[in-house]
Scaffold this motif. Structure first.
Motif, PDB file in Angstrom:
ATOM      1  N   THR A 139      67.022  60.092  56.838  1.00 19.95           N
ATOM      2  CA  THR A 139      66.832  61.391  56.220  1.00 19.95           C
ATOM      3  C   THR A 139      67.854  61.585  55.108  1.00 19.95           C
ATOM      4  OG1 THR A 139      66.442  63.717  56.725  1.00 19.95           O
ATOM      5  CG2 THR A 139      68.354  62.695  57.762  1.00 19.95           C
ATOM      6  N   SER A 140      67.699  62.632  54.350  1.00 21.48           N
ATOM      7  CA  SER A 140      68.639  62.922  53.263  1.00 21.48           C
ATOM      8  C   SER A 140      69.732  63.874  53.746  1.00 21.48           C
ATOM      9  CB  SER A 140      67.893  63.574  52.099  1.00 21.48           C
ATOM     10  OG  SER A 140      67.435  64.868  52.483  1.00 21.48           O
ATOM     11  N   ALA A 141      70.810  63.945  52.990  1.00 23.43           N
ATOM     12  CA  ALA A 141      71.890  64.875  53.319  1.00 23.43           C
ATOM     13  C   ALA A 141      71.370  66.309  53.280  1.00 23.43           C
ATOM     14  CB  ALA A 141      73.053  64.688  52.348  1.00 23.43           C
ATOM     15  N   GLY A 142      70.549  66.607  52.306  1.00 20.47           N
ATOM     16  CA  GLY A 142      69.975  67.949  52.204  1.00 20.47           C
ATOM     17  C   GLY A 142      69.149  68.326  53.416  1.00 20.47           C
ATOM     18  N   GLU A 143      68.393  67.368  53.935  1.00 17.04           N
ATOM     19  CA  GLU A 143      67.577  67.637  55.121  1.00 17.04           C
ATOM     20  C   GLU A 143      68.457  67.837  56.350  1.00 17.04           C
ATOM     21  OE1 GLU A 143      64.366  68.338  57.652  1.00 17.04           O
ATOM     22  OE2 GLU A 143      64.585  68.518  55.484  1.00 17.04           O
ATOM     23  N   LEU A 144      69.537  67.077  56.469  1.00 15.84           N
ATOM     24  CA  LEU A 144      70.457  67.290  57.585  1.00 15.84           C
ATOM     25  C   LEU A 144      71.071  68.683  57.529  1.00 15.84           C
ATOM     26  CD1 LEU A 144      72.355  63.899  57.981  1.00 15.84           C
ATOM     27  CD2 LEU A 144      70.741  64.926  59.574  1.00 15.84           C
ATOM     28  N   VAL A 145      71.483  69.100  56.346  1.00 21.08           N
ATOM     29  CA  VAL A 145      72.037  70.452  56.186  1.00 21.08           C
ATOM     30  C   VAL A 145      70.999  71.484  56.581  1.00 21.08           C
ATOM     31  CG1 VAL A 145      72.840  72.152  54.490  1.00 21.08           C
ATOM     32  CG2 VAL A 145      73.744  69.824  54.439  1.00 21.08           C
ATOM     33  N   ARG A 146      69.767  71.301  56.111  1.00 23.49           N
ATOM     34  CA  ARG A 146      68.695  72.250  56.434  1.00 23.49           C
ATOM     35  C   ARG A 146      68.490  72.351  57.941  1.00 23.49           C
ATOM     36  NH1 ARG A 146      63.984  72.921  58.259  1.00 23.49           N
ATOM     37  NH2 ARG A 146      63.536  70.739  58.626  1.00 23.49           N
ATOM     38  N   ARG A 147      68.462  71.217  58.634  1.00 24.93           N
ATOM     39  CA  ARG A 147      68.262  71.217  60.084  1.00 24.93           C
ATOM     40  C   ARG A 147      69.418  71.901  60.816  1.00 24.93           C
ATOM     41  NH1 ARG A 147      66.534  64.885  60.825  1.00 24.93           N
ATOM     42  NH2 ARG A 147      64.611  64.994  59.618  1.00 24.93           N
ATOM     43  N   ILE A 148      70.649  71.580  60.413  1.00 30.57           N
ATOM     44  CA  ILE A 148      71.815  72.174  61.068  1.00 30.57           C
ATOM     45  C   ILE A 148      71.831  73.684  60.867  1.00 30.57           C
ATOM     46  CG2 ILE A 148      74.342  72.306  60.992  1.00 30.57           C
ATOM     47  CD1 ILE A 148      74.273  69.235  60.370  1.00 30.57           C
ATOM     48  N   GLU A 149      71.516  74.129  59.652  1.00 30.66           N
ATOM     49  CA  GLU A 149      71.518  75.570  59.378  1.00 30.66           C
ATOM     50  C   GLU A 149      70.346  76.284  60.040  1.00 30.66           C
ATOM     51  OE1 GLU A 149      71.775  75.679  55.094  1.00 30.66           O
ATOM     52  OE2 GLU A 149      73.966  75.588  55.156  1.00 30.66           O
ATOM     53  N   ALA A 150      69.183  75.632  60.098  1.00 31.76           N
ATOM     54  CA  ALA A 150      68.004  76.258  60.686  1.00 31.76           C
ATOM     55  C   ALA A 150      68.046  76.274  62.212  1.00 31.76           C
ATOM     56  CB  ALA A 150      66.736  75.539  60.207  1.00 31.76           C
ATOM     57  N   PRO A 187      71.004  75.637  64.569  1.00 31.55           N
ATOM     58  CA  PRO A 187      72.384  75.309  64.954  1.00 31.55           C
ATOM     59  C   PRO A 187      72.564  75.049  66.443  1.00 31.55           C
ATOM     60  CG  PRO A 187      72.171  77.635  64.424  1.00 31.55           C
ATOM     61  CD  PRO A 187      70.885  76.978  64.033  1.00 31.55           C
ATOM     62  N   ASP A 188      71.732  75.643  67.281  1.00 27.30           N
ATOM     63  CA  ASP A 188      71.848  75.432  68.729  1.00 27.30           C
ATOM     64  C   ASP A 188      71.098  74.198  69.212  1.00 27.30           C
ATOM     65  OD1 ASP A 188      73.403  77.696  68.874  1.00 27.30           O
ATOM     66  OD2 ASP A 188      71.752  78.992  69.459  1.00 27.30           O
ATOM     67  N   LEU A 189      70.433  73.487  68.299  1.00 23.79           N
ATOM     68  CA  LEU A 189      69.679  72.293  68.677  1.00 23.79           C
ATOM     69  C   LEU A 189      70.251  71.017  68.063  1.00 23.79           C
ATOM     70  CD1 LEU A 189      66.017  73.611  68.356  1.00 23.79           C
ATOM     71  CD2 LEU A 189      67.408  73.402  70.423  1.00 23.79           C
ATOM     72  N   CYS A 190      71.303  71.125  67.275  1.00 26.83           N
ATOM     73  CA  CYS A 190      71.901  69.966  66.606  1.00 26.83           C
ATOM     74  C   CYS A 190      73.211  69.615  67.296  1.00 26.83           C
ATOM     75  CB  CYS A 190      72.135  70.274  65.130  1.00 26.83           C
ATOM     76  SG  CYS A 190      70.618  70.569  64.214  1.00 26.83           S
ATOM     77  N   VAL A 191      73.196  68.535  68.041  1.00 21.00           N
ATOM     78  CA  VAL A 191      74.320  68.154  68.886  1.00 21.00           C
ATOM     79  C   VAL A 191      74.761  66.746  68.527  1.00 21.00           C
ATOM     80  CG1 VAL A 191      75.063  67.805  71.276  1.00 21.00           C
ATOM     81  CG2 VAL A 191      73.421  69.607  70.743  1.00 21.00           C
ATOM     82  N   GLY A 192      76.064  66.519  68.545  1.00 24.80           N
ATOM     83  CA  GLY A 192      76.609  65.189  68.303  1.00 24.80           C
ATOM     84  C   GLY A 192      77.501  64.776  69.460  1.00 24.80           C
ATOM     85  N   ALA A 193      77.534  63.482  69.725  1.00 26.74           N
ATOM     86  CA  ALA A 193      78.439  62.924  70.740  1.00 26.74           C
ATOM     87  C   ALA A 193      79.394  61.995  70.005  1.00 26.74           C
ATOM     88  CB  ALA A 193      77.653  62.163  71.801  1.00 26.74           C
ATOM     89  N   PHE A 194      80.694  62.209  70.193  1.00 23.48           N
ATOM     90  CA  PHE A 194      81.709  61.494  69.439  1.00 23.48           C
ATOM     91  C   PHE A 194      82.697  60.827  70.378  1.00 23.48           C
ATOM     92  CE2 PHE A 194      80.140  65.067  67.060  1.00 23.48           C
ATOM     93  CZ  PHE A 194      79.913  64.549  65.804  1.00 23.48           C
ATOM     94  N   CYS A 195      83.054  59.575  70.072  1.00 21.07           N
ATOM     95  CA  CYS A 195      84.096  58.871  70.806  1.00 21.07           C
ATOM     96  C   CYS A 195      85.429  59.375  70.282  1.00 21.07           C
ATOM     97  CB  CYS A 195      83.963  57.368  70.609  1.00 21.07           C
ATOM     98  SG  CYS A 195      85.272  56.445  71.435  1.00 21.07           S
TER      99      CYS A 195
END
Length: 69
Positions: free
Chosen positions: A35-46, A48-56
């Motif tokens: 996906t594009s950076a713009g699409e990631l921003v759109r998803r995170i903003e639209a 926010p409660d469904l965009c989760v990351g797991a980080f080491c």
């Protein structure tokens, strides 16, 4: 939401995560699949409660968990 289990940190994504997420997109997906950076921003903003990351916590390597609405 932030959860820590051992060396793994799980939290909601923010638009500040887009740069590292784009690196992950380029490493793991073909140009057609990524996906594009713009699409990631759109998803995170639209969704926010469904965009989760797991980080080491020791390596800062992350994984995007996509939850679809």
């Amino acid at each position: 939401m932030t959860a820590v289990a051992g060396s793994t940190l799980v939290r909601f994504l923010t638009t500040d995560d887009v740069g590292p997420l784009m690196e992950l997109e380029r490493q793991k997906w073909t140009d057609e699949q990524a996906t594009s950076a713009g699409e990631l921003v759109r998803r995170i903003e639209a969704y926010p409660d469904l965009c989760v990351g797991a980080f080491c916590r020791s390596t800062a390597v992350g994984s995007l968990v996509r939850l679809e609405a």
